[in-house]
Motif scaffolding. Structure first.
Motif, PDB file in Angstrom:
ATOM      1  N   CYS A 135      -2.101 -20.322 -42.362  1.00 62.11           N
ATOM      2  CA  CYS A 135      -1.744 -20.566 -40.961  1.00 62.11           C
ATOM      3  C   CYS A 135      -2.547 -19.665 -40.031  1.00 62.11           C
ATOM      4  O   CYS A 135      -2.739 -18.481 -40.307  1.00 62.11           O
ATOM      5  N   ASP A 136      -3.004 -20.236 -38.939  1.00 64.52           N
ATOM      6  CA  ASP A 136      -3.544 -19.464 -37.820  1.00 64.52           C
ATOM      7  C   ASP A 136      -3.337 -20.311 -36.565  1.00 64.52           C
ATOM      8  O   ASP A 136      -3.421 -21.541 -36.632  1.00 64.52           O
ATOM      9  N   LEU A 137      -3.044 -19.648 -35.460  1.00 63.95           N
ATOM     10  CA  LEU A 137      -2.903 -20.383 -34.189  1.00 63.95           C
ATOM     11  C   LEU A 137      -4.173 -21.169 -33.925  1.00 63.95           C
ATOM     12  O   LEU A 137      -4.138 -22.254 -33.350  1.00 63.95           O
ATOM     13  N   LEU A 180      -2.349   3.981 -31.675  1.00 65.07           N
ATOM     14  CA  LEU A 180      -1.511   3.081 -32.480  1.00 65.07           C
ATOM     15  C   LEU A 180      -2.336   2.306 -33.500  1.00 65.07           C
ATOM     16  O   LEU A 180      -1.998   2.249 -34.680  1.00 65.07           O
ATOM     17  N   ASP A 181      -3.428   1.729 -33.055  1.00 66.42           N
ATOM     18  CA  ASP A 181      -4.151   0.801 -33.924  1.00 66.42           C
ATOM     19  C   ASP A 181      -4.937   1.524 -35.014  1.00 66.42           C
ATOM     20  O   ASP A 181      -4.947   1.100 -36.158  1.00 66.42           O
ATOM     21  N   PHE A 182      -5.595   2.618 -34.662  1.00 67.30           N
ATOM     22  CA  PHE A 182      -6.452   3.319 -35.634  1.00 67.30           C
ATOM     23  C   PHE A 182      -5.785   4.555 -36.223  1.00 67.30           C
ATOM     24  O   PHE A 182      -5.745   4.751 -37.444  1.00 67.30           O
ATOM     25  N   ALA A 198      -8.801 -24.094 -36.610  1.00 69.44           N
ATOM     26  CA  ALA A 198     -10.158 -24.198 -37.175  1.00 69.44           C
ATOM     27  C   ALA A 198     -10.422 -23.028 -38.115  1.00 69.44           C
ATOM     28  O   ALA A 198     -11.050 -23.181 -39.166  1.00 69.44           O
ATOM     29  N   LYS A 199      -9.917 -21.842 -37.741  1.00 73.07           N
ATOM     30  CA  LYS A 199     -10.097 -20.668 -38.614  1.00 73.07           C
ATOM     31  C   LYS A 199      -9.309 -20.853 -39.909  1.00 73.07           C
ATOM     32  O   LYS A 199      -9.766 -20.486 -40.983  1.00 73.07           O
ATOM     33  N   ALA A 200      -8.101 -21.415 -39.771  1.00 76.86           N
ATOM     34  CA  ALA A 200      -7.275 -21.636 -40.967  1.00 76.86           C
ATOM     35  C   ALA A 200      -7.971 -22.626 -41.896  1.00 76.86           C
ATOM     36  O   ALA A 200      -8.018 -22.423 -43.113  1.00 76.86           O
ATOM     37  N   GLY A 237     -10.515 -11.367 -38.237  1.00 74.99           N
ATOM     38  CA  GLY A 237     -11.543 -10.468 -38.762  1.00 74.99           C
ATOM     39  C   GLY A 237     -11.125  -9.709 -40.009  1.00 74.99           C
ATOM     40  O   GLY A 237     -11.740  -9.861 -41.076  1.00 74.99           O
ATOM     41  N   LEU A 238     -10.073  -8.910 -39.896  1.00 69.68           N
ATOM     42  CA  LEU A 238      -9.693  -8.049 -41.024  1.00 69.68           C
ATOM     43  C   LEU A 238      -9.191  -8.873 -42.199  1.00 69.68           C
ATOM     44  O   LEU A 238      -9.555  -8.619 -43.353  1.00 69.68           O
ATOM     45  N   ALA A 239      -8.377  -9.888 -41.902  1.00 69.48           N
ATOM     46  CA  ALA A 239      -7.830 -10.708 -42.992  1.00 69.48           C
ATOM     47  C   ALA A 239      -8.957 -11.343 -43.792  1.00 69.48           C
ATOM     48  O   ALA A 239      -8.962 -11.296 -45.033  1.00 69.48           O
TER      49      ALA A 239
HETATM   50  N1  LIG Z   1      -6.072  -1.796 -42.621  1.00 64.06           N
HETATM   51  C1  LIG Z   1      -7.176  -1.686 -41.911  1.00 64.06           C
HETATM   52  O1  LIG Z   1      -8.043  -0.903 -42.235  1.00 64.06           O
HETATM   53  C2  LIG Z   1      -7.350  -2.555 -40.693  1.00 64.06           C
HETATM   54  C3  LIG Z   1      -8.612  -2.667 -40.086  1.00 64.06           C
HETATM   55  C4  LIG Z   1      -8.740  -3.515 -38.985  1.00 64.06           C
HETATM   56  C5  LIG Z   1      -7.642  -4.204 -38.475  1.00 64.06           C
HETATM   57  N2  LIG Z   1      -6.417  -4.026 -39.084  1.00 64.06           N
HETATM   58  C6  LIG Z   1      -5.218  -4.716 -38.549  1.00 64.06           C
HETATM   59  O2  LIG Z   1      -5.284  -6.105 -38.831  1.00 64.06           O
HETATM   60  C7  LIG Z   1      -4.588  -6.830 -37.813  1.00 64.06           C
HETATM   61  C8  LIG Z   1      -5.461  -7.980 -37.321  1.00 64.06           C
HETATM   62  O3  LIG Z   1      -6.641  -7.446 -36.772  1.00 64.06           O
HETATM   63  P1  LIG Z   1      -7.970  -8.338 -36.652  1.00 64.06           P
HETATM   64  O4  LIG Z   1      -9.026  -7.408 -36.177  1.00 64.06           O
HETATM   65  O5  LIG Z   1      -8.205  -9.109 -37.899  1.00 64.06           O
HETATM   66  O6  LIG Z   1      -7.565  -9.323 -35.468  1.00 64.06           O
HETATM   67  P2  LIG Z   1      -8.168 -10.759 -35.120  1.00 64.06           P
HETATM   68  O7  LIG Z   1      -7.878 -10.974 -33.683  1.00 64.06           O
HETATM   69  O8  LIG Z   1      -9.575 -10.866 -35.605  1.00 64.06           O
HETATM   70  O9  LIG Z   1      -7.290 -11.766 -35.994  1.00 64.06           O
HETATM   71  C9  LIG Z   1      -5.966 -12.090 -35.696  1.00 64.06           C
HETATM   72  C10 LIG Z   1      -5.766 -13.558 -36.071  1.00 64.06           C
HETATM   73  O10 LIG Z   1      -4.371 -13.836 -36.001  1.00 64.06           O
HETATM   74  C11 LIG Z   1      -4.205 -15.096 -35.404  1.00 64.06           C
HETATM   75  N3  LIG Z   1      -2.853 -15.157 -34.808  1.00 64.06           N
HETATM   76  C12 LIG Z   1      -2.353 -14.398 -33.804  1.00 64.06           C
HETATM   77  N4  LIG Z   1      -1.060 -14.697 -33.591  1.00 64.06           N
HETATM   78  C13 LIG Z   1      -0.730 -15.668 -34.476  1.00 64.06           C
HETATM   79  C14 LIG Z   1       0.458 -16.407 -34.742  1.00 64.06           C
HETATM   80  N5  LIG Z   1       1.564 -16.215 -34.037  1.00 64.06           N
HETATM   81  N6  LIG Z   1       0.444 -17.341 -35.729  1.00 64.06           N
HETATM   82  C15 LIG Z   1      -0.691 -17.552 -36.450  1.00 64.06           C
HETATM   83  N7  LIG Z   1      -1.851 -16.885 -36.240  1.00 64.06           N
HETATM   84  C16 LIG Z   1      -1.870 -15.957 -35.263  1.00 64.06           C
HETATM   85  C17 LIG Z   1      -5.308 -15.188 -34.350  1.00 64.06           C
HETATM   86  O11 LIG Z   1      -5.575 -16.532 -33.978  1.00 64.06           O
HETATM   87  C18 LIG Z   1      -6.456 -14.526 -35.106  1.00 64.06           C
HETATM   88  O12 LIG Z   1      -7.212 -15.457 -35.856  1.00 64.06           O
HETATM   89  C19 LIG Z   1      -4.224  -5.814 -36.715  1.00 64.06           C
HETATM   90  O13 LIG Z   1      -2.880  -5.467 -36.819  1.00 64.06           O
HETATM   91  C20 LIG Z   1      -5.114  -4.603 -37.031  1.00 64.06           C
HETATM   92  O14 LIG Z   1      -4.538  -3.370 -36.658  1.00 64.06           O
HETATM   93  C21 LIG Z   1      -6.257  -3.251 -40.172  1.00 64.06           C
END
Ligand SMILES: NC(=O)c1ccc[n+]([C@@H]2O[C@H](COP(=O)([O-])OP(=O)(O)OC[C@H]3O[C@@H](n4cnc5c(N)ncnc54)[C@H](O)[C@@H]3O)[C@@H](O)[C@H]2O)c1
Length: 349
Positions: A42-44, A180-182, A47-49, A21-23
């Motif tokens: 790369c993504d686990l 932690l997260d927010f 399909a997303k990658a 999501g965030l990426a």
């Molecule tokens: N800076 C900000 O404002 C902000 C906002 C939201 C989220 N975040 C951070 O972004 C990070 C991701 O959050 P998200 O909401 O995008 O999560 P998400 O679950 O949507 O995405 C995570 C992705 O990582 C992949 N993944 C997990 N482990 C993996 C591995 N070992 N190898 C390859 N791919 C792997 C998953 O398959 C998934 O597609 C978190 O740490 C969150 O705290 C930051």
């Protein structure tokens, strides 16, 4: 400084791990704005990658990050997968000698974040965390003003932030997910603006609202109020900073900043998004933080000039843990201080 790999357009070769999501919404849109090519994605969830590589121009797709690094040998690696992955993958990436950018939090604990700092130091490469407040123009300017002689040093700092949509309260082991997260963002912001913290006293209403009193090493005092009982449709994000009598800086939504002396405006940062020049990715710090990483890889920004390096992020993690401990014990807590062994001091840039 890592060497820039020769490339027909002199583009920096990046690998990206994480297509969630965030990426996808905030990091990937930065790449076309920067002199980079994504040599590996790369993504686990492959399909997303594949989806992100197709949409945004990734050259090769992997589910195994080690294979990707061995085959592509990039100039640097961006990781956005969550705190456990930032730590586990991050450590391997640093040990292999690649500069690293991770989303926040850098690890589940301060001790693990410190392991990343040590690994980066050993490999003599940059490790940075995406603490976007340190890269947002309004915050950078506010810090410059509060450090000016005219402002007279920090007296008091107040931060109020809200989030919405919490689903974690009943999950065992995840009670502090919100903190932690927010909250790690405003916690890091408190350190960025106020400097090192000497003492913390925190109370929580459950684990979705926290009130924190901070005493800074400078003697300044601060407050941090963070609640998950808001809404992302209209989040509250306000900062007030006081210095000499009558000197006040106010920051709204991390984007708008004003400095007043008595009732006279001295400085205003108020970007206009209705013109072509308006750029919210820059004002929120998302673009400027990835840009800082890329500039370092290209030899255009020394390590000391990159904000939110892992050594700083470790202190933010330590402050998070001190807040948590204070909530649990009802006592004031001194945040743990992490420092490299003197024996290796000066080895890393
Ligand atoms: N800076 C900000 O404002 C902000 C906002 C939201 C989220 N975040 C951070 O972004 C990070 C991701 O959050 P998200 O909401 O995008 O999560 P998400 O679950 O949507 O995405 C995570 C992705 O990582 C992949 N993944 C997990 N482990 C993996 C591995 N070992 N190898 C390859 N791919 C792997 C998953 O398959 C998934 O597609 C978190 O740490 C969150 O705290 C930051």
């Amino acid at each position: 400084m890592p060497a820039v790999t020769p490339d027909e357009e002199n583009l920096t070769r990046l690998c990206m791990i994480g297509c969630g999501g965030l990426a996808t919404s905030r990091i990937w849109p930065c790449f076309p704005r920067l002199p980079v090519r994504l040599v590996g994605v790369c993504d686990l969830d492959e399909a997303k990658a594949r989806r992100n590589a197709r949409r945004h121009g990734g050259e090769a797709v992997y589910a195994d990050f080690e294979k990707m690094l061995d085959e592509t040998k990039p100039d640097g690696v961006v990781v956005c997968v969550g705190p456990q992955g930032h730590y586990a993958l991050g450590k391997r990436i640093l040990e292999k000698g690649y500069p690293l950018y991770t989303e926040k939090p850098p690890a589940p604990t301060a001790a693990q974040a410190w392991e990343l700092a040590e690994a980066a130091r050993k490999s003599n490469v940059l490790c940075m965390t995406a603490f976007k407040y340190r890269h947002a123009p309004a915050l950078v300017k506010a810090k410059e003003i509060l450090e000016s002689t005219e402002f007279g040093g920090l007296q008091a700092l107040n931060i109020l932030r809200t989030a919405g949509g919490i689903q974690h309260l009943d999950k065992p082991g995840q009670q502090y997910h919100f903190l932690l997260d927010f909250c790690i963002h405003p916690i890091d912001e408190a350190l960025f603006l106020g400097g090192p913290v000497q003492s913390v006293y925190a109370v929580g209403r459950g684990t979705d609202s926290f009130a924190v009193t901070l005493v800074y090493a400078s003697g300044a005092v601060g407050g941090l109020t963070m609640s998950a009982r808001g809404t992302f449709k209209r989040p509250i994000d306000r900062v007030e900073i006081l210095g000499n009598p009558g000197h006040a800086i106010e920051i709204q939504d991390q984007i708008f900043m004003s400095y007043h002396v008595e009732d006279q405006p001295k400085y205003e940062h108020h970007p206009r998004f209705c013109t072509a020049g308006g750029d919210s990715l820059k004002e929120t710090g998302f673009l400027t933080e990835v840009e800082a990483f890329v500039q370092h890889l290209r030899g255009q920004r020394p390590l000391e000039a990159v904000a939110s390096r892992i050594d700083e992020s470790v202190q933010s993690m330590a402050l998070y843990e001190a807040i948590r401990k204070s909530v649990e014990t009802g006592q004031p807590v001194r945040p743990e201080v992490f420092a490299h062994e003197p024996a290796v001091a000066g080895a890393a840039r």
